[in-house]
Design a protein around this motif. Structure first.
Motif, short mmCIF file in Angstrom:
data_model
loop_
_atom_site.label_atom_id
_atom_site.label_comp_id
_atom_site.label_asym_id
_atom_site.label_seq_id
_atom_site.Cartn_x
_atom_site.Cartn_y
_atom_site.Cartn_z
N VAL A 133 0.87 -1.18 0.00
CA VAL A 133 0.00 0.00 0.00
C VAL A 133 0.90 1.23 0.00
O VAL A 133 1.58 1.52 0.99
CB VAL A 133 -0.95 0.03 1.21
N ASN A 134 0.93 1.93 -1.11
CA ASN A 134 1.73 3.15 -1.24
C ASN A 134 0.92 4.34 -0.77
O ASN A 134 0.15 4.94 -1.53
CB ASN A 134 2.16 3.34 -2.70
N ASN A 135 1.10 4.70 0.49
CA ASN A 135 0.34 5.80 1.07
C ASN A 135 1.19 7.03 1.33
O ASN A 135 0.66 8.14 1.43
CB ASN A 135 -0.30 5.34 2.39
N ALA A 136 2.51 6.89 1.44
CA ALA A 136 3.36 8.03 1.77
C ALA A 136 3.18 9.16 0.76
O ALA A 136 3.16 8.94 -0.45
CB ALA A 136 4.83 7.59 1.80
N GLY A 137 3.06 10.36 1.27
CA GLY A 137 2.88 11.51 0.38
C GLY A 137 3.13 12.82 1.12
O GLY A 137 2.96 12.90 2.33
N VAL A 138 3.54 13.82 0.37
CA VAL A 138 3.76 15.16 0.91
C VAL A 138 3.12 16.18 -0.03
O VAL A 138 2.83 15.87 -1.19
CB VAL A 138 5.26 15.48 1.08
N GLN A 139 2.90 17.38 0.48
CA GLN A 139 2.36 18.44 -0.36
C GLN A 139 3.08 19.74 -0.09
O GLN A 139 3.59 19.97 1.01
CB GLN A 139 0.86 18.60 -0.13
N VAL A 140 3.13 20.58 -1.11
CA VAL A 140 3.66 21.94 -1.00
C VAL A 140 2.59 22.87 -1.56
O VAL A 140 2.10 22.65 -2.68
CB VAL A 140 4.98 22.10 -1.79
N GLU A 141 2.21 23.88 -0.81
CA GLU A 141 1.11 24.74 -1.17
C GLU A 141 1.62 25.93 -1.98
O GLU A 141 1.75 27.05 -1.46
CB GLU A 141 0.35 25.20 0.08
N LYS A 142 1.92 25.69 -3.27
CA LYS A 142 2.43 26.73 -4.15
C LYS A 142 1.92 26.51 -5.57
O LYS A 142 1.61 25.40 -5.96
CB LYS A 142 3.96 26.74 -4.17
#
Length: 252
Positions: free
Chosen positions: A80-89
């Motif tokens: 299960v590939n759940n790892a994730g990040v976000q950048v608000e730009k």
């Protein structure tokens, strides 16, 4: 539902939010679970699950995850590939470092993990579930890299299903507004976060935001033999939000 007892799963980004709910659900289903994240083992993490501090964007770390899972539990039949990040730009405001972070984790990390487990799944019964996002279909404002990275995940899902079936099934889940720290960060971008949240809630036909357990339930089904005829699909789980027109309910 077909029991998953004693089967082995790897869950990336398993320390909190959706990932933690997936870990708990798979343990409840009887699976042996190895989870990983970029930080130390979270407080209160279940003793029955393994934990590794690792960065999925790094191939050496991915190799350690797979090796340690085999050593402790045996070869993984579920990833299960759940790892994730976000950048608000926006795209114009995003830096090279932003690109390296988001694309590194959300794209390269998913690719690294899939590539690492596919060889041990070629005898059959392999199952990969990627956590995408509705943001890969309908773009959130000021989230350019995140939106693009999730579209990559959806396309890679289809490619793996086509190239590696029937030995491996691969599907993606596209969460909508699931109430996690990442969702709260998204609402915080608005000029009036409370108003933005109320407006978003009004657009949900089911009348509520999602919870991490809603995604974990979908993972459990896709992991089971009840979904044996399901592969190469992207399942939207958003309470009906993207099914509606932009007209606010109650105005007509």
């Amino acid at each position: 539902m077909t029991k998953l007892v004693d089967k082995v799963a790897i869950v990336t980004g398993g320390g909190r939010g959706i990932g933690r709910a997936i870990v708990d659900r798979l343990l409840n289903d009887g699976m042996k679970v190895m989870a990983c994240g970029r930080g130390a083992e979270p407080d209160g993490f279940p003793d029955a699950a393994g934990w590794m501090q690792a960065d999925v964007s790094c191939p050496d770390d991915v190799a350690r995850i797979v090796t340690e899972t085999i050593s402790r539990f045996g070869p993984a039949t579920l990833l299960v590939n759940n790892a994730g990040v976000q950048v608000e730009k926006t795209a114009a405001d995003s830096s090279d470092d932003d690109w390296d972070l988001v694309i590194g984790v959300n794209c390269r990390g998913v690719f690294n993990m899939c590539r690492a487990v596919l060889p041990q799944m070629q005898d059959g019964g392999g199952n990969i579930i990627n956590i995408g996002s509705i943001s890969g279909v309908v773009s959130d404002p000021t989230m350019a890299l995140y939106n693009a990275s999730k579209a990559f995940v959806h396309s890679l899902t289809r490619s793996i299903a086509v190239d590696h079936g029937p030995a491996v099934r691969c599907n993606a889940i596209l969460p909508g507004w699931i109430m996690t720290a990442m969702a709260e960060d998204g609402f915080a971008l608005a000029d009036d976060p409370e108003a933005a949240m109320a407006d978003a809630l009004a657009r949900h036909p089911v009348g509520r935001f999602g919870q991490p357990e809603d995604i974990a339930n979908m993972v459990s089904w896709l992991a089971s033999d009840e979904a044996a005829y399901v592969s190469g699909q992207c399942f939207t789980v958003d309470g009906g939000m993207t099914a509606a027109s932009p007209l606010q309910p109650g105005l007509f």
